[in-house]
Design a protein around this motif. Structure first.
Motif, mmCIF file in Angstrom:
data_model
loop_
_atom_site.group_PDB
_atom_site.id
_atom_site.type_symbol
_atom_site.label_atom_id
_atom_site.label_comp_id
_atom_site.label_asym_id
_atom_site.label_seq_id
_atom_site.Cartn_x
_atom_site.Cartn_y
_atom_site.Cartn_z
ATOM 1 N N SER A 363 22.469 -32.908 6.472
ATOM 2 C CA SER A 363 21.421 -32.138 5.804
ATOM 3 C C SER A 363 20.050 -32.274 6.453
ATOM 4 C CB SER A 363 21.327 -32.548 4.331
ATOM 5 O OG SER A 363 21.036 -33.934 4.224
ATOM 6 N N ASP A 364 19.852 -33.299 7.299
ATOM 7 C CA ASP A 364 18.535 -33.502 7.917
ATOM 8 C C ASP A 364 18.428 -32.890 9.310
ATOM 9 O OD1 ASP A 364 20.391 -35.341 8.884
ATOM 10 O OD2 ASP A 364 18.901 -36.873 9.307
ATOM 11 N N LEU A 365 19.466 -32.183 9.736
ATOM 12 C CA LEU A 365 19.464 -31.612 11.080
ATOM 13 C C LEU A 365 18.267 -30.695 11.313
ATOM 14 C CD1 LEU A 365 20.841 -30.998 13.839
ATOM 15 C CD2 LEU A 365 22.081 -29.172 12.683
ATOM 16 N N ALA A 366 17.979 -29.826 10.367
ATOM 17 C CA ALA A 366 16.910 -28.839 10.554
ATOM 18 C C ALA A 366 15.561 -29.505 10.762
ATOM 19 C CB ALA A 366 16.864 -27.895 9.354
ATOM 20 N N LEU A 367 15.271 -30.562 9.996
ATOM 21 C CA LEU A 367 13.986 -31.255 10.119
ATOM 22 C C LEU A 367 13.843 -31.896 11.492
ATOM 23 C CD1 LEU A 367 11.351 -32.499 9.078
ATOM 24 C CD2 LEU A 367 12.720 -34.363 8.081
ATOM 25 N N VAL A 368 14.879 -32.610 11.922
ATOM 26 C CA VAL A 368 14.817 -33.297 13.214
ATOM 27 C C VAL A 368 14.728 -32.283 14.354
ATOM 28 C CG1 VAL A 368 15.975 -34.917 14.763
ATOM 29 C CG2 VAL A 368 16.081 -35.265 12.283
ATOM 30 N N LYS A 369 15.497 -31.218 14.253
ATOM 31 C CA LYS A 369 15.477 -30.180 15.289
ATOM 32 C C LYS A 369 14.101 -29.546 15.394
ATOM 33 C CE LYS A 369 17.909 -25.939 16.669
ATOM 34 N NZ LYS A 369 19.055 -25.040 16.355
ATOM 35 N N ALA A 370 13.467 -29.252 14.273
ATOM 36 C CA ALA A 370 12.137 -28.637 14.283
ATOM 37 C C ALA A 370 11.113 -29.569 14.917
ATOM 38 C CB ALA A 370 11.715 -28.278 12.860
ATOM 39 N N THR A 371 11.196 -30.849 14.602
ATOM 40 C CA THR A 371 10.251 -31.817 15.173
ATOM 41 C C THR A 371 10.484 -31.980 16.670
ATOM 42 O OG1 THR A 371 10.360 -33.006 13.054
ATOM 43 C CG2 THR A 371 9.246 -34.105 14.873
ATOM 44 N N ALA A 372 11.761 -32.000 17.078
ATOM 45 C CA ALA A 372 12.083 -32.107 18.505
ATOM 46 C C ALA A 372 11.549 -30.908 19.271
ATOM 47 C CB ALA A 372 13.589 -32.230 18.694
#
Length: 406
Positions: A363-372
């Motif tokens: 569920s946290d993929l989107a947050l980490v991807k956006a920050t990356a």
């Protein structure tokens, strides 16, 4: 594969883009993962594994080569796997980093003969992979699990001097293959005990870096031994936030960046090896998550309970995002690699990926991807430290005027 000349230009561009601010002052940070899942001889499967990394927003992937005593070149099967992984990375515009392990403690290349074999293997691998311009030499040489001996009978450091000798020879061999190769040294563990009489002999990163610098000075070498330093800044547990610093200990985490730069400055100042300005790669950083009951069916070794330090997916996302932002604001940090794209299926291993073991996203993929993506695009912001105000000088109290008696 593109022409070697083109690859060399791409390699130089990578170093300029990640180790220093881009034109116009924009700071960027490479974000990726340490993940060997793409080391498959089948190019189609390798591409599928690399595609998953791209879905996570990663532009850099580290894969590992396993050297063992007697090997001077990769086997045909090993080479096929590395070439498939390199092709997949090239097609996905992913920067492939190859870490060459020195084997476990019984395989440590400390003798001149073993060092020569390791260096020959490393050079052979580099010659066979012209797309790859980044090589990490060894893995956590400050731990007895990967490097022995750590101390001599008098309690003196044997690991750092022996590793310095291996790193120097590896540097020369890789530069002979291509001057554009980025030689990455260290891959140091963030903690160690510095106790010679301990059952588990280890060195702290603080002591190891100081001793590495001392060994380099003693060698009187006139060339560098590395272009970049890798360190694995894990917290004490998955519950430890990346902002946790260690001002009173010898450990080094992401938040201990000033301490690390100071150590590098002191270790190499006045030598041919860059110190305070040496680019840094956070080569492994991982936070394990709890596995939902409906996902346990895709894992193995179920008799082993989920790691006791595992956190929620939301906390993993928060920590990963915060770690990227911290690294982005550290001037000499060139990149950050999370430990794994997908969880290891064995519950006795690491479940720190952004995908479950069946490659479905957490569920946290989107947050980490956006920050990356923001870090790689240079759109994150860093809070500038407020300049310390100079203390106002204390004024001497005015003397009271004495009135003359009339």
């Amino acid at each position: 594969m593109p022409p070697i000349r083109t690859i060399a230009v791409l390699g130089a561009a990578f170093l300029l883009a990640t180790a220093a601010p881009a034109q116009g002052g924009t700071r960027t940070l490479a974000v990726g993962a340490s993940e060997s899942a793409s080391l498959i001889p089948d190019p189609v499967v390798a591409k599928t594994r690399m595609d998953l990394a791209v879905l996570a927003g990663f532009t850099q992937i580290e894969v590992r080569a396993e050297w063992s005593r007697g090997k001077t070149a990769p086997t045909a099967d090993e080479l096929a796997a590395f070439q498939a992984s390199a092709l997949a990375a090239q097609l996905d515009a992913v920067r492939l980093v190859v870490a060459v392990n020195t084997g476990f403690s019984r395989q440590t290349p400390v003798s001149p003969g073993d060092r020569a074999q390791f260096v020959q293997y490393l050079a052979s691998l580099a010659q066979s992979l012209p797309y790859v311009q980044d090589f990490i030499v060894g893995n956590e040489p400050n731990l007895n699990l990967f490097w022995m001996p750590q101390f001599d009978k008098r309690g003196r450091d044997l690991a750092a001097p022996a590793y310095e000798a291996l790193l120097a020879q590896s540097y020369d061999a890789l530069k002979a293959v291509s001057p554009q190769i980025n030689v990455i040294g260290g891959a140091i563990s963030p903690r160690g005990a510095d106790r010679a009489r301990s059952i588990r002999q280890t060195h702290s990163p603080t002591t190891f870096l100081r001793d590495l610098g001392a060994a380099y000075r003693k060698s009187r070498r006139q060339l560098p031994i590395m272009d970049m330093l890798a360190i694995h800044p894990y917290g004490e547990s998955s519950k430890t936030p990346p902002t946790a610093a260690h001002p009173k200990s010898t450990s080094i985490s992401i938040a201990d960046y000033p301490k690390l730069v100071k150590l590098l400055r002191e270790a190499f100042k006045g030598t041919a090896q860059r110190g305070a300005t040496l680019p840094i790669l956070y080569g492994e950083y991982g936070v394990q998550t709890q596995i939902p009951a409906d996902k346990l069916g895709v894992y193995t070794n179920l008799s082993v309970p989920t790691a006791t330090d595992a956190v929620s997916e939301s906390m993993q996302g928060e920590y990963y995002s915060r770690a990227i932002k911290l690294a982005y604001c550290q001037p000499t940090v060139a990149g950050m690699l999370f430990f794994h794209v997908s969880d290891e299926p064995d519950l006795d291993r690491w479940q720190s990926g952004l995908f479950y073991a069946d490659d479905t996203p957490k569920s946290d993929l989107a947050l980490v991807k956006a920050t990356a993506h923001a870090a790689q695009a240079g759109t994150l912001t860093c809070t500038k430290a407020k300049p310390k105000q100079k203390a106002k000088p204390k004024h001497k109290p005015k003397r009271k005027r004495r009135h003359r008696r009339r």
